[in-house]
Design a protein around this motif. Structure first.
Motif, PDB file in Angstrom:
ATOM      1  N   SER A  70       0.889  -1.270   0.068  1.00 31.17           N
ATOM      2  CA  SER A  70      -0.007   0.041  -0.116  1.00 31.17           C
ATOM      3  C   SER A  70       0.791   1.329  -0.202  1.00 31.17           C
ATOM      4  O   SER A  70       0.560   1.969  -0.579  1.00 31.17           O
ATOM      5  N   GLN A  71       2.073   1.357   0.830  1.00 32.18           N
ATOM      6  CA  GLN A  71       2.798   2.311   0.696  1.00 32.18           C
ATOM      7  C   GLN A  71       3.586   2.602  -0.351  1.00 32.18           C
ATOM      8  O   GLN A  71       3.945   3.727  -0.689  1.00 32.18           O
ATOM      9  N   SER A  72       3.934   1.518  -1.038  1.00 32.37           N
ATOM     10  CA  SER A  72       4.820   1.621  -2.086  1.00 32.37           C
ATOM     11  C   SER A  72       4.103   1.895  -3.411  1.00 32.37           C
ATOM     12  O   SER A  72       4.861   2.410  -4.416  1.00 32.37           O
ATOM     13  N   PHE A  73       2.736   2.068  -3.165  1.00 31.39           N
ATOM     14  CA  PHE A  73       1.882   2.097  -4.465  1.00 31.39           C
ATOM     15  C   PHE A  73       2.269   3.878  -4.938  1.00 31.39           C
ATOM     16  O   PHE A  73       2.370   4.194  -5.964  1.00 31.39           O
ATOM     17  N   GLY A  74       2.019   4.697  -3.815  1.00 29.33           N
ATOM     18  CA  GLY A  74       2.585   6.101  -3.861  1.00 29.33           C
ATOM     19  C   GLY A  74       4.093   6.368  -4.550  1.00 29.33           C
ATOM     20  O   GLY A  74       4.071   7.080  -5.559  1.00 29.33           O
ATOM     21  N   ASP A  75       4.880   5.416  -4.238  1.00 30.41           N
ATOM     22  CA  ASP A  75       6.413   5.600  -4.868  1.00 30.41           C
ATOM     23  C   ASP A  75       6.178   5.340  -6.037  1.00 30.41           C
ATOM     24  O   ASP A  75       7.082   5.895  -7.061  1.00 30.41           O
ATOM     25  N   SER A  76       5.554   4.120  -6.585  1.00 30.49           N
ATOM     26  CA  SER A  76       5.346   3.930  -8.084  1.00 30.49           C
ATOM     27  C   SER A  76       4.612   4.910  -8.808  1.00 30.49           C
ATOM     28  O   SER A  76       5.157   5.159  -9.829  1.00 30.49           O
ATOM     29  N   LEU A  77       3.642   5.670  -8.346  1.00 31.24           N
ATOM     30  CA  LEU A  77       3.022   6.794  -9.128  1.00 31.24           C
ATOM     31  C   LEU A  77       4.241   7.678  -9.420  1.00 31.24           C
ATOM     32  O   LEU A  77       4.085   8.490 -10.471  1.00 31.24           O
ATOM     33  N   ILE A  78       4.954   8.096  -8.386  1.00 33.04           N
ATOM     34  CA  ILE A  78       5.885   9.164  -8.510  1.00 33.04           C
ATOM     35  C   ILE A  78       6.931   8.960  -9.517  1.00 33.04           C
ATOM     36  O   ILE A  78       7.433   9.723 -10.403  1.00 33.04           O
ATOM     37  N   LEU A  79       7.571   7.456  -9.256  1.00 36.11           N
ATOM     38  CA  LEU A  79       8.637   6.968 -10.273  1.00 36.11           C
ATOM     39  C   LEU A  79       8.112   6.738 -11.405  1.00 36.11           C
ATOM     40  O   LEU A  79       8.977   7.105 -12.404  1.00 36.11           O
ATOM     41  N   GLY A  80       6.897   6.536 -11.704  1.00 34.89           N
ATOM     42  CA  GLY A  80       6.341   6.394 -13.011  1.00 34.89           C
ATOM     43  C   GLY A  80       6.336   7.791 -13.765  1.00 34.89           C
ATOM     44  O   GLY A  80       6.461   7.857 -14.956  1.00 34.89           O
ATOM     45  N   ALA A  86      11.354  11.526 -18.105  1.00 33.99           N
ATOM     46  CA  ALA A  86      12.814  11.064 -18.711  1.00 33.99           C
ATOM     47  C   ALA A  86      12.743  10.547 -20.204  1.00 33.99           C
ATOM     48  O   ALA A  86      13.742  10.907 -20.741  1.00 33.99           O
ATOM     49  N   LEU A  87      11.731   9.670 -20.266  1.00 32.35           N
ATOM     50  CA  LEU A  87      11.724   9.081 -21.767  1.00 32.35           C
ATOM     51  C   LEU A  87      11.223  10.277 -22.522  1.00 32.35           C
ATOM     52  O   LEU A  87      11.673  10.033 -24.005  1.00 32.35           O
ATOM     53  N   ALA A  88      10.485  11.108 -22.306  1.00 30.40           N
ATOM     54  CA  ALA A  88      10.226  12.431 -22.971  1.00 30.40           C
ATOM     55  C   ALA A  88      11.350  13.321 -23.309  1.00 30.40           C
ATOM     56  O   ALA A  88      11.679  13.604 -24.454  1.00 30.40           O
ATOM     57  N   ILE A  89      12.248  13.454 -22.616  1.00 32.55           N
ATOM     58  CA  ILE A  89      13.376  14.155 -22.681  1.00 32.55           C
ATOM     59  C   ILE A  89      14.648  13.635 -23.042  1.00 32.55           C
ATOM     60  O   ILE A  89      15.305  14.479 -24.017  1.00 32.55           O
ATOM     61  N   VAL A  90      15.018  12.367 -22.626  1.00 35.53           N
ATOM     62  CA  VAL A  90      16.394  11.940 -23.158  1.00 35.53           C
ATOM     63  C   VAL A  90      16.349  11.221 -24.194  1.00 35.53           C
ATOM     64  O   VAL A  90      15.343  10.208 -24.194  1.00 35.53           O
ATOM     65  N   PRO A  95      16.779   5.850 -22.255  1.00 35.04           N
ATOM     66  CA  PRO A  95      15.433   5.285 -21.635  1.00 35.04           C
ATOM     67  C   PRO A  95      15.609   3.946 -21.028  1.00 35.04           C
ATOM     68  O   PRO A  95      14.880   3.574 -20.248  1.00 35.04           O
ATOM     69  N   VAL A  96      16.379   2.981 -21.785  1.00 37.21           N
ATOM     70  CA  VAL A  96      16.418   1.655 -21.130  1.00 37.21           C
ATOM     71  C   VAL A  96      16.913   1.641 -19.954  1.00 37.21           C
ATOM     72  O   VAL A  96      16.483   1.149 -19.027  1.00 37.21           O
ATOM     73  N   LEU A  97      17.947   2.368 -19.713  1.00 40.54           N
ATOM     74  CA  LEU A  97      18.680   2.408 -18.183  1.00 40.54           C
ATOM     75  C   LEU A  97      17.442   2.990 -17.355  1.00 40.54           C
ATOM     76  O   LEU A  97      17.548   2.693 -16.086  1.00 40.54           O
ATOM     77  N   TRP A  98      16.834   3.907 -17.784  1.00 40.79           N
ATOM     78  CA  TRP A  98      15.764   4.585 -16.985  1.00 40.79           C
ATOM     79  C   TRP A  98      14.497   3.442 -16.600  1.00 40.79           C
ATOM     80  O   TRP A  98      14.242   3.811 -15.476  1.00 40.79           O
TER      81      TRP A  98
END
Length: 123
Positions: A70-80, A86-90, A95-98
């Protein structure tokens, strides 16, 4: 092991064919090579949950895993969101490393939260 041999054969065959066909062969090789790894990880995780008693609804481990997810879900949204940025800029192969970093950080986030919650619940 047989899947990896087939995948290596497809990859070697892709080196001798036309570019369009070679791309399809490489994608098939990657899919065939990753299938047994995914099944092995799933089996290992299921056995580990049974060993740790996480699959029992009234266990402390199950409660800790539930809270950590439950707590990791918020992290996944932010990291996503950061991954999409990053995929839009780099450009290029970064992007594979990201993407790999995103997956690694999700696993680390869950594991750390699980350990903290488990210690908290056990007292």
């Amino acid at each position: 092991m047989a899947c990896w041999v087939v995948a290596a054969g497809l990859f070697a065959l892709s080196r001798t064919t036309q570019q369009d066909t070679a791309e399809l062969l490489v994608m098939a090789a990657i899919a065939i090579a990753t299938l047994p790894i995914g099944l092995a990880i799933n089996t290992w995780a299921r056995r580990r949950r049974t060993h740790r008693r996480e699959d029992s609804r009234d266990s402390v481990e199950h409660e800790a895993a539930h809270r950590a997810r439950s707590q990791s879900f918020g992290d996944s949204l932010i990291l996503g969101a950061l991954l999409i940025l990053a995929l839009a800029i780099v450009p290029g192969s970064m992007p594979v490393l990201w993407g790999f970093s995103f997956l690694a950080l999700l696993v680390i986030s869950f594991w750390a939260r699980y350990q903290f919650v488990l210690r908290e619940l056990r007292g």
